[in-house]
Enzyme design. Structure first.
Site, PDB file in Angstrom:
ATOM      1  CG  ASP A 284      82.880 -49.713 109.886  1.00 13.81           C
ATOM      2  OD1 ASP A 284      82.654 -50.776 109.265  1.00 13.81           O
ATOM      3  OD2 ASP A 284      83.916 -49.038 109.701  1.00 13.81           O
TER       4      ASP A 284
ATOM      5  CD  GLN B 284      79.955 -46.677 103.000  1.00  9.97           C
ATOM      6  OE1 GLN B 284      80.520 -47.558 102.386  1.00  9.97           O
ATOM      7  NE2 GLN B 284      78.640 -46.593 103.065  1.00  9.97           N
TER       8      GLN B 284
ATOM      9  NE  ARG C 109      80.707 -46.352  98.440  1.00  6.21           N
ATOM     10  CZ  ARG C 109      81.751 -47.145  98.731  1.00  6.21           C
ATOM     11  NH1 ARG C 109      81.651 -48.052  99.690  1.00  6.21           N
ATOM     12  NH2 ARG C 109      82.913 -46.999  98.112  1.00  6.21           N
TER      13      ARG C 109
ATOM     14  NE  ARG D 189      88.637 -50.110  99.944  1.00 11.48           N
ATOM     15  CZ  ARG D 189      87.460 -50.619 100.306  1.00 11.48           C
ATOM     16  NH1 ARG D 189      87.363 -51.906 100.582  1.00 11.48           N
ATOM     17  NH2 ARG D 189      86.387 -49.868 100.394  1.00 11.48           N
TER      18      ARG D 189
ATOM     19  CB  CYS E  31      80.024 -48.587 105.736  1.00  6.85           C
ATOM     20  SG  CYS E  31      81.197 -49.402 106.834  1.00  6.85           S
TER      21      CYS E  31
ATOM     22  CG  HIS F  73      85.159 -45.518 103.149  1.00  9.39           C
ATOM     23  ND1 HIS F  73      85.338 -45.389 101.779  1.00  9.39           N
ATOM     24  CD2 HIS F  73      84.528 -46.719 103.327  1.00  9.39           C
ATOM     25  CE1 HIS F  73      84.844 -46.449 101.169  1.00  9.39           C
ATOM     26  NE2 HIS F  73      84.349 -47.269 102.082  1.00  9.39           N
TER      27      HIS F  73
HETATM   28  N1   CP Z   1      81.635 -50.268 102.365  1.00  4.43           N
HETATM   29  C1   CP Z   1      82.653 -50.623 101.579  1.00  4.43           C
HETATM   30  O1   CP Z   1      83.541 -49.822 101.232  1.00  4.43           O
HETATM   31  O2   CP Z   1      82.635 -51.929 101.180  1.00  4.43           O
HETATM   32  P1   CP Z   1      83.823 -52.723 100.479  1.00  4.43           P
HETATM   33  O3   CP Z   1      84.929 -52.833 101.473  1.00  4.43           O
HETATM   34  O4   CP Z   1      83.238 -54.040 100.099  1.00  4.43           O
HETATM   35  O5   CP Z   1      84.277 -51.940  99.274  1.00  4.43           O
HETATM   36  N1  NVA Z   2      86.325 -49.532 108.782  1.00  4.24           N
HETATM   37  C1  NVA Z   2      86.251 -50.572 107.778  1.00  4.24           C
HETATM   38  C2  NVA Z   2      85.405 -50.130 106.643  1.00  4.24           C
HETATM   39  C3  NVA Z   2      85.180 -51.148 105.578  1.00  4.24           C
HETATM   40  C4  NVA Z   2      84.386 -50.625 104.419  1.00  4.24           C
HETATM   41  C5  NVA Z   2      87.640 -50.921 107.306  1.00  4.24           C
HETATM   42  O1  NVA Z   2      88.466 -50.023 107.137  1.00  4.24           O
HETATM   43  O2  NVA Z   2      87.925 -52.108 107.137  1.00  4.24           O
END
Ligand code: CP
Ligand code: NVA
Length: 311
Positions: free
Chosen positions: A228, A138, A296, A108, A268, A135
């Site tokens: 989101d 997701q 997930r 990430r 999400c 993502h």
């Molecule tokens: N939706 C999602 O990726 O959640 P987190 O940021 O908690 O991993």
């Molecule tokens: N768009 C959000 C998604 C979190 C799962 C972010 O990038 O923070």
């Protein structure tokens, strides 16, 4: 899938439809097995997943770790402070070293290029666990949720309301790949980038896509309404300017009244209740957000089983 082939999962647009179908089907069967027996076959015994996080996470971190445990393997959490990715050590060298220890890497990151570089230099498969660009895990878990609810994907309409961000981009790619209709309503200054839209439409000439600034128009024929956060990780400094324009894009009862009664509401998570979505909607009968979060685990278990055991 040939055992030991390196199958990176970086973006939906970079993954063939046949593999995406296989991942969804594998996830569905592993989920059914787990729910009926309380266990899965040990497809990843002795295998280790390295999880590199430059940003916080609840769902991604825990669901990947639990997925490995259910498959008989293990997961390691690696914080940015520990390895100093790109600072203490180059991304390329970190990828070379980690893939000597670990059978699959998940990352990430802020920059999408970091994930591409990890994939380039890692001998083990690399999974995108969210970047500023996309993502995909997701969006695939979301497709699993939609398919469970409607029994199909093709022809359904997904309306995304809010920020044209990483999650929106992966949903665009997912809808294009699975012959779903995609509607998106964003403020003018936060629309999805033209390059992503052009690529999706050129790659899938029959893709039924439209963008608007009017959320009510976007949800009019929606089977799925998706939102989101308006402030993604790394955008905290923009909070005030974003809050000033996103108000009309809140998912609330008034907006749902402009949509078909059967529309399923998705987010999400993490959600900022009372900001991009109201409690009433999030806890209401149309909300699928917690099934979606649970999926997930199931999608990623399917992905790991394919990558590690060649199922
Ligand atoms: N939706 C999602 O990726 O959640 P987190 O940021 O908690 O991993
Ligand atoms: N768009 C959000 C998604 C979190 C799962 C972010 O990038 O923070």
């Amino acid at each position: 899938m040939t055992k030991n082939a390196k199958l990176d999962f970086i973006d939906i647009s970079a993954t063939p439809r046949s593999m995406l179908d296989h991942l969804l089907d594998t996830a569905t069967s592993l989920k059914a097995k787990y729910q009926s027996t309380g266990r899965n076959d040990p497809l990843a015994t002795g295998k280790v997943l390295a999880m590199i996080f430059e940003k916080p996470s609840l769902r991604t971190r825990v669901s990947f770790d639990v997925a490995m445990q259910h498959l008989g393997g293990a997961a390691l959490y690696i914080s940015p402070a520990e390895i100093g990715l790109g600072k203490r050590e180059s991304v390329a060298d970190a990828a070379r070293v980690l893939s000597g220890f670990c059978d699959v890497l998940m990352a990430r990151t802020f920059a999408h290029q970091t994930i591409l570089d990890l994939a380039r230099f890692s001998r083990s498969p690399v999974i995108n666990g969210l970047s500023d660009h996309s993502h995909p895990c997701q969006a695939m878990a979301d497709l699993l949720t939609i398919r469970e609810r409607f029994g199909k994907l093709r022809g359904l309409t997904l309306a995304y309301i809010g920020d044209g961000n990483n999650v929106a981009r992966s949903l665009l790619e997912a809808c294009a790949r699975f012959e779903m209709k995609f509607r998106i309503a964003t403020p003018p200054q936060y629309r999805l980038d033209a390059a992503s839209i052009t690529t999706a439409c050129q790659t899938h000439p029959d893709f039924d896509f439209s963008a608007t600034h009017d959320p009510r128009a976007a949800v009019q024929a929606a089977d799925v309404i998706y939102t989101d956060t308006w402030i993604s990780m790394g955008q905290e400094d923009e909070k005030q300017q974003r809050l000033a324009v996103f108000g009309p894009y809140q998912i609330n009862s008034a907006l749902l009244s402009a949509a078909p009664a059967h529309a399923m509401v998705m987010h999400c998570l993490p959600a900022y209740r009372g900001v991009e979505i109201t409690d009433e909607v999030m806890d209401g009968p149309q909300s699928a957000v917690f099934v979606q979060a649970e999926n997930r685990l199931h999608f990623q278990k399917g992905l790991l089983a394919v990558q590690l055991a060649g199922v």
